[in-house]
Design a protein around this motif. Structure first.
Motif, PDB file in Angstrom:
ATOM      1  N   TYR A  76       0.838  -1.205   0.000  1.00  0.00           N
ATOM      2  CA  TYR A  76       0.000   0.000   0.000  1.00  0.00           C
ATOM      3  C   TYR A  76       0.873   1.255   0.000  1.00  0.00           C
ATOM      4  CZ  TYR A  76      -3.013   3.628   2.101  1.00  0.00           C
ATOM      5  OH  TYR A  76      -3.679   4.797   2.390  1.00  0.00           O
ATOM      6  N   GLY A  77       1.813   1.326   0.938  1.00  0.00           N
ATOM      7  CA  GLY A  77       2.703   2.481   0.995  1.00  0.00           C
ATOM      8  C   GLY A  77       3.573   2.611  -0.238  1.00  0.00           C
ATOM      9  N   ARG A  78       4.051   1.490  -0.745  1.00  0.00           N
ATOM     10  CA  ARG A  78       4.903   1.526  -1.942  1.00  0.00           C
ATOM     11  C   ARG A  78       4.115   2.005  -3.161  1.00  0.00           C
ATOM     12  NH1 ARG A  78       9.545  -0.631  -0.431  1.00  0.00           N
ATOM     13  NH2 ARG A  78       9.499  -2.199   1.233  1.00  0.00           N
ATOM     14  N   THR A  79       2.852   1.594  -3.242  1.00  0.00           N
ATOM     15  CA  THR A  79       2.027   2.026  -4.369  1.00  0.00           C
ATOM     16  C   THR A  79       1.832   3.538  -4.345  1.00  0.00           C
ATOM     17  OG1 THR A  79       0.857  -0.095  -4.413  1.00  0.00           O
ATOM     18  CG2 THR A  79      -0.207   1.770  -5.499  1.00  0.00           C
ATOM     19  N   VAL A  80       1.547   4.084  -3.149  1.00  0.00           N
ATOM     20  CA  VAL A  80       1.374   5.531  -3.032  1.00  0.00           C
ATOM     21  C   VAL A  80       2.676   6.247  -3.366  1.00  0.00           C
ATOM     22  CG1 VAL A  80       0.820   7.427  -1.467  1.00  0.00           C
ATOM     23  CG2 VAL A  80      -0.482   5.301  -1.337  1.00  0.00           C
ATOM     24  N   HIS A  81       3.807   5.726  -2.869  1.00  0.00           N
ATOM     25  CA  HIS A  81       5.105   6.341  -3.197  1.00  0.00           C
ATOM     26  C   HIS A  81       5.344   6.341  -4.700  1.00  0.00           C
ATOM     27  CE1 HIS A  81       9.363   5.967  -4.327  1.00  0.00           C
ATOM     28  NE2 HIS A  81       9.507   6.992  -3.494  1.00  0.00           N
ATOM     29  N   ASN A  82       5.068   5.222  -5.342  1.00  0.00           N
ATOM     30  CA  ASN A  82       5.330   5.115  -6.777  1.00  0.00           C
ATOM     31  C   ASN A  82       4.471   6.096  -7.575  1.00  0.00           C
ATOM     32  OD1 ASN A  82       7.198   3.113  -6.302  1.00  0.00           O
ATOM     33  ND2 ASN A  82       5.791   1.427  -6.715  1.00  0.00           N
ATOM     34  N   ILE A  83       3.218   6.278  -7.154  1.00  0.00           N
ATOM     35  CA  ILE A  83       2.350   7.242  -7.835  1.00  0.00           C
ATOM     36  C   ILE A  83       2.915   8.649  -7.713  1.00  0.00           C
ATOM     37  CG2 ILE A  83       0.101   8.399  -7.701  1.00  0.00           C
ATOM     38  CD1 ILE A  83      -1.102   5.663  -6.995  1.00  0.00           C
ATOM     39  N   LEU A  84       3.306   9.025  -6.506  1.00  0.00           N
ATOM     40  CA  LEU A  84       3.822  10.375  -6.276  1.00  0.00           C
ATOM     41  C   LEU A  84       5.158  10.578  -6.974  1.00  0.00           C
ATOM     42  CD1 LEU A  84       2.899  10.841  -2.511  1.00  0.00           C
ATOM     43  CD2 LEU A  84       1.645  11.635  -4.535  1.00  0.00           C
ATOM     44  N   SER A  85       6.007   9.577  -6.928  1.00  0.00           N
ATOM     45  CA  SER A  85       7.320   9.682  -7.556  1.00  0.00           C
ATOM     46  C   SER A  85       7.195   9.796  -9.071  1.00  0.00           C
ATOM     47  CB  SER A  85       8.175   8.470  -7.189  1.00  0.00           C
ATOM     48  OG  SER A  85       9.446   8.544  -7.800  1.00  0.00           O
ATOM     49  N   SER A  86       6.331   8.989  -9.654  1.00  0.00           N
ATOM     50  CA  SER A  86       6.186   8.995 -11.114  1.00  0.00           C
ATOM     51  C   SER A  86       5.523  10.264 -11.631  1.00  0.00           C
ATOM     52  CB  SER A  86       5.394   7.770 -11.565  1.00  0.00           C
ATOM     53  OG  SER A  86       4.073   7.810 -11.061  1.00  0.00           O
ATOM     54  N   ASN A  87       4.882  11.020 -10.732  1.00  0.00           N
ATOM     55  CA  ASN A  87       4.241  12.268 -11.124  1.00  0.00           C
ATOM     56  C   ASN A  87       5.021  13.497 -10.667  1.00  0.00           C
ATOM     57  OD1 ASN A  87       1.333  11.905 -12.412  1.00  0.00           O
ATOM     58  ND2 ASN A  87       1.620  10.242 -10.932  1.00  0.00           N
ATOM     59  N   GLY A  88       6.287  13.304 -10.339  1.00  0.00           N
ATOM     60  CA  GLY A  88       7.166  14.417 -10.037  1.00  0.00           C
ATOM     61  C   GLY A  88       7.000  15.047  -8.672  1.00  0.00           C
ATOM     62  N   VAL A  89       6.291  14.377  -7.775  1.00  0.00           N
ATOM     63  CA  VAL A  89       6.082  14.927  -6.438  1.00  0.00           C
ATOM     64  C   VAL A  89       7.291  14.679  -5.541  1.00  0.00           C
ATOM     65  CG1 VAL A  89       4.635  14.772  -4.359  1.00  0.00           C
ATOM     66  CG2 VAL A  89       3.583  14.686  -6.635  1.00  0.00           C
ATOM     67  N   LEU A  90       7.955  13.540  -5.734  1.00  0.00           N
ATOM     68  CA  LEU A  90       9.062  13.130  -4.876  1.00  0.00           C
ATOM     69  C   LEU A  90      10.296  12.792  -5.690  1.00  0.00           C
ATOM     70  CD1 LEU A  90       7.239  10.695  -2.414  1.00  0.00           C
ATOM     71  CD2 LEU A  90       8.178  12.936  -1.828  1.00  0.00           C
ATOM     72  N   SER A  91      11.451  12.959  -5.033  1.00  0.00           N
ATOM     73  CA  SER A  91      12.719  12.480  -5.585  1.00  0.00           C
ATOM     74  C   SER A  91      13.522  11.884  -4.434  1.00  0.00           C
ATOM     75  CB  SER A  91      13.495  13.638  -6.218  1.00  0.00           C
ATOM     76  OG  SER A  91      13.992  14.515  -5.213  1.00  0.00           O
TER      77      SER A  91
END
Length: 281
Positions: free
Chosen positions: A47-62
């Protein structure tokens, strides 16, 4: 002027509180900490990894991002996010949850985190204005009657983005029989997050991106019994007979010795106004 959706949110909050023998206490979350920890670890924090991947792939996180999480539980986001970004600050008041964050982080080899042992409402957001690239909260926003104020406080500490991972209730109420057996005719409480939170954001001039995700947990019968016992104790006086009804309900639903649960959530994120909004402390 209060928006229509905020008014609806407050009415649902007040109605739920009126149905309860008492409100949730921090000790209740400590009692459920083993259950929560197990539910998030059964699939390696998917669950947490899925949310991270969504945010990362949309430029929210690095990999250099700093994140603060409101209501961290046992490390649902702390573990998978800390493995991929620079630092995570967990805001978590329950000692049991704090202990599970530490134990789960040690098991995962994660050290780049710290814990603020407090409820979010008591955190001094002015002192950390703009200190994070992301402020996030997952499935705890139903606990805030003053939801807009607490969202603005999240915006205050983030110079980048804000994110809410909001649960989507199962309207099928597959546990109606158990509820009626234990509580009677008292109305079932509502814990609305999505889509009502989207309406609240939109009416406050916040236009978030949204993704819908599903996840599954497989919990031990012991932890499920604890979960139900803590929950129903808030709405009824527990007896030995009611405890037996919970035990039987759990045992009847086991698959290969575990209790499966399907969860659906909405991930909403938006660009923070970089602390320009007065947090209204």
């Amino acid at each position: 002027m209060t928006s229509p959706s905020v008014t609806k949110w407050e009415k649902i909050y007040d109605a739920r509180l009126s149905q309860m023998n008492r409100d949730y206490q921090i000790s209740d979350w400590t009692a459920r900490s083993a259950d929560y920890s197990e539910s998030r670890k059964t699939d390696n924090y998917k669950y947490g990894r899925t949310v991270h991947n969504i945010l990362s792939s949309n430029g929210v996180l690095s990999d250099t991002s700093r994140m603060i999480e409101v209501g961290s539980g046992p490390g649902t986001f702390v573990i998978p996010f800390a493995q991929n970004i620079s630092h995570v600050t967990a805001v978590e008041p329950a000692e049991g949850m704090q202990n599970h964050i530490k134990a789960n982080a040690l098991e995962a080899g994660v050290e780049n985190f710290d814990i603020i042992p407090s409820i979010w409402q008591d955190v001094d957001v002015q002192s950390m204005a703009g200190s994070y690239d992301l402020a996030i909260s997952s499935t705890v926003i139903w606990m805030f009657r003053d939801i807009v104020k607490q969202i603005k406080r999240m915006e205050k500490v983030s110079s980048g983005y804000c994110c809410l991972s909001a649960s989507i209730p199962n309207n099928a109420h597959t546990e109606d029989t158990l509820w009626k057996s234990l509580v009677g005719d008292k109305p079932r409480p509502q814990f609305p997050e999505y889509p009502l939170i989207y309406d609240i954001l939109y009416e406050n001039n916040i236009h978030p991106e949204v993704r819908i995700i599903t996840s599954e947990s497989r919990r031990s019968p012991e932890n499920m019994i604890t979960m139900y016992s803590v929950f129903y104790n808030l709405f009824t006086t527990m007896t030995k007979e009611k405890e037996e009804l919970i035990n039987q309900h759990v045992m009847d639903k086991l698959v290969d010795g575990l209790y499966p649960m399907q969860l659906t959530s909405a991930v909403l994120w938006w660009k923070s106004p970089s602390g320009e909004i007065n947090a209204g402390e």
